[in-house]
Write an enzyme that holds these catalytic residues in place. Structure first.
Site, PDB file in Angstrom:
ATOM      1  N   ARG A  24       0.820  -1.212   0.000  1.00  6.26           N
ATOM      2  CA  ARG A  24       0.000   0.000   0.000  1.00  6.26           C
ATOM      3  C   ARG A  24       0.853   1.261   0.000  1.00  6.26           C
ATOM      4  NH1 ARG A  24      -4.300  -1.852   4.600  1.00  6.26           N
ATOM      5  NH2 ARG A  24      -5.282  -3.540   3.465  1.00  6.26           N
ATOM      6  N   ARG A  28      -3.130   6.809   1.054  1.00  2.00           N
ATOM      7  CA  ARG A  28      -3.631   7.979   1.780  1.00  2.00           C
ATOM      8  C   ARG A  28      -2.607   8.672   2.670  1.00  2.00           C
ATOM      9  NH1 ARG A  28      -8.685   5.259   4.535  1.00  2.00           N
ATOM     10  NH2 ARG A  28      -7.273   3.460   4.397  1.00  2.00           N
ATOM     11  N   ARG A  37      -6.806  11.491  -5.587  1.00  2.00           N
ATOM     12  CA  ARG A  37      -7.978  10.647  -5.312  1.00  2.00           C
ATOM     13  C   ARG A  37      -9.267  11.472  -5.271  1.00  2.00           C
ATOM     14  NH1 ARG A  37     -11.766   8.286  -5.076  1.00  2.00           N
ATOM     15  NH2 ARG A  37     -12.438   6.532  -3.775  1.00  2.00           N
ATOM     16  N   ASP A  74      -7.014  -3.116  -7.008  1.00  2.00           N
ATOM     17  CA  ASP A  74      -7.656  -3.660  -5.815  1.00  2.00           C
ATOM     18  C   ASP A  74      -7.931  -5.137  -6.031  1.00  2.00           C
ATOM     19  OD1 ASP A  74      -9.040  -2.596  -3.159  1.00  2.00           O
ATOM     20  OD2 ASP A  74     -10.314  -4.162  -3.993  1.00  2.00           O
ATOM     21  N   TYR A 149     -14.778 -12.445   0.527  1.00  2.00           N
ATOM     22  CA  TYR A 149     -15.571 -11.241   0.268  1.00  2.00           C
ATOM     23  C   TYR A 149     -16.800 -11.569  -0.577  1.00  2.00           C
ATOM     24  CZ  TYR A 149     -11.733  -8.458   2.135  1.00  2.00           C
ATOM     25  OH  TYR A 149     -10.772  -7.918   2.967  1.00  2.00           O
TER      26      TYR A 149
END
Length: 344
Positions: A24, A28, A37, A74, A149
């Site tokens: 990652r 952010r 973003r 992702d 998921y």
């Protein structure tokens, strides 16, 4: 021809310092990422806009000079390619709609790469802009992790952190879950081939939910699909090295290293140094700094970096985190680590 440091380690070489990249690493904690973003509110749309995803991939390379870039994407793009609705709720994470039938998804497996061709376009843009001495990594979620998921859907039930719904399905409907895993193996193999064709020099498989599985389930849900995935990727003509990441596998990481054909095994934060040494005796390793310690910084961060260097630096090793970088990690702490290992 330039042989990037990361590729040399994956070939079994022990280098003067370990190559370094962070899971990652595009995200952010970088102000430039937050600004980028904000231009696209929908996360899936952002991932599938090659120019923006490429820029996100390159931002940490410009700032820190990591030894490898990992494509911004992702793990839940695969369910989307198989016909399951996927979206992200602000502040809550991924949500998935009703899962299509296995039969319906099976018909879409060979087209998974084409369905996600934007990721390939991102890789091509990054490779064209990346320094030749930096490696480019593609990735996918492992079959079991993606299946959790898909089976959990909104995952709002008690025990979601243990993927309780999916694990219950694995016990209650083993044939159905195994059939889903087989579909995901095939779709993921085609997706990875597309990434390699687009310029990825390394491919990583993220098994984020290997944690907490008893050994029989680990064998069935992790080992068996991973072996099948590596075999299928090679059958499709992919020759680039593969890194497997069985997060939370603990002592089973050694068995994983022995029984799978990955070129390297990524280790998580909780992996004891001794187990890491035993895995490293089998094949190159990657890991495993605690992201929380990276956030905390200070002398404790230096001590742990030194411990990892002492324990694993005498063999083929890629310096990384044991899980993804946190959004509130100070940039100065990243620079602190890179300087400590001699990468800046």
């Amino acid at each position: 021809m330039t042989n990037p440091l990361l590729l040399r380690v994956l070939q079994g070489e022990t280098t003067a310092r370990p190559p370094v990249w962070f899971m990652r690493q595009a995200g952010r904690y970088l102000p430039e990422y937050r600004a980028l973003r904000a231009t696209t509110p929908d996360f899936i749309s952002f991932c599938l806009t090659p120019e923006k995803a490429a820029e996100a991939t390159l931002q940490p390379m410009r700032r820190f000079g990591y030894d490898a870039a990992i494509v911004f994407a992702d793990i839940l793009l695969i369910p989307r390619a198989l016909g399951q609705e996927v979206w992200f709720e602000a502040g809550e994470g991924p949500r998935l709609g009703a899962m299509p039938s296995v039969e319906a998804m099976r018909d879409l497996t060979e087209g998974a790469g084409e369905a996600l061709k934007e990721v390939g376009q991102t890789l091509s843009l990054v490779r064209a802009a990346l320094d030749p001495d930096k490696a480019l990594i593609g990735f996918a979620g492992a079959p079991w992790t993606v299946a959790t998921y898909m089976l959990d859907g909104e995952a709002r039930s008690i025990g979601k952190g243990e993927r309780a719904t999916a694990r219950t399905y694995a016990y209650a409907d083993p044939e159905g879950v195994d059939a889903l895993l087989a579909v995901l193996v095939e779709a993921t193999a085609h997706y990875l081939k597309m990434q390699a064709d687009a310029g990825a020099q390394v491919l990583k498989i993220f098994e984020s939910w290997a944690e907490g599985l008893p050994e029989d389930l680990f064998e069935r849900l992790v080992l068996k699909p991973h072996k099948a995935l590596v075999r299928r990727v090679r059958e499709l003509g992919v020759t680039v090295p593969l890194i497997g990441f069985p997060r939370g596998s603990a002592a089973l990481a050694e068995r994983y290293a022995r029984e799978t054909e990955f070129q390297a095994v990524a280790l998580d934060t909780a992996c004891p140094l001794e187990i890491g040494r035993r895995v490293q005796a089998i094949k190159p390793i990657q890991g495993a700094l605690d992201p929380l310690l990276l956030r905390n910084g200070g002398a404790g961060l230096d001590r742990r970096v030194d411990q990892l260097l002492e324990a694993w630096g005498q063999g083929p090793w890629i310096f990384n985190l044991g899980h993804g970088i946190l959004p509130d990690v100070p940039i100065a702490h990243v620079e602190q680590v890179l300087k400590r290992i001699g990468a800046q």
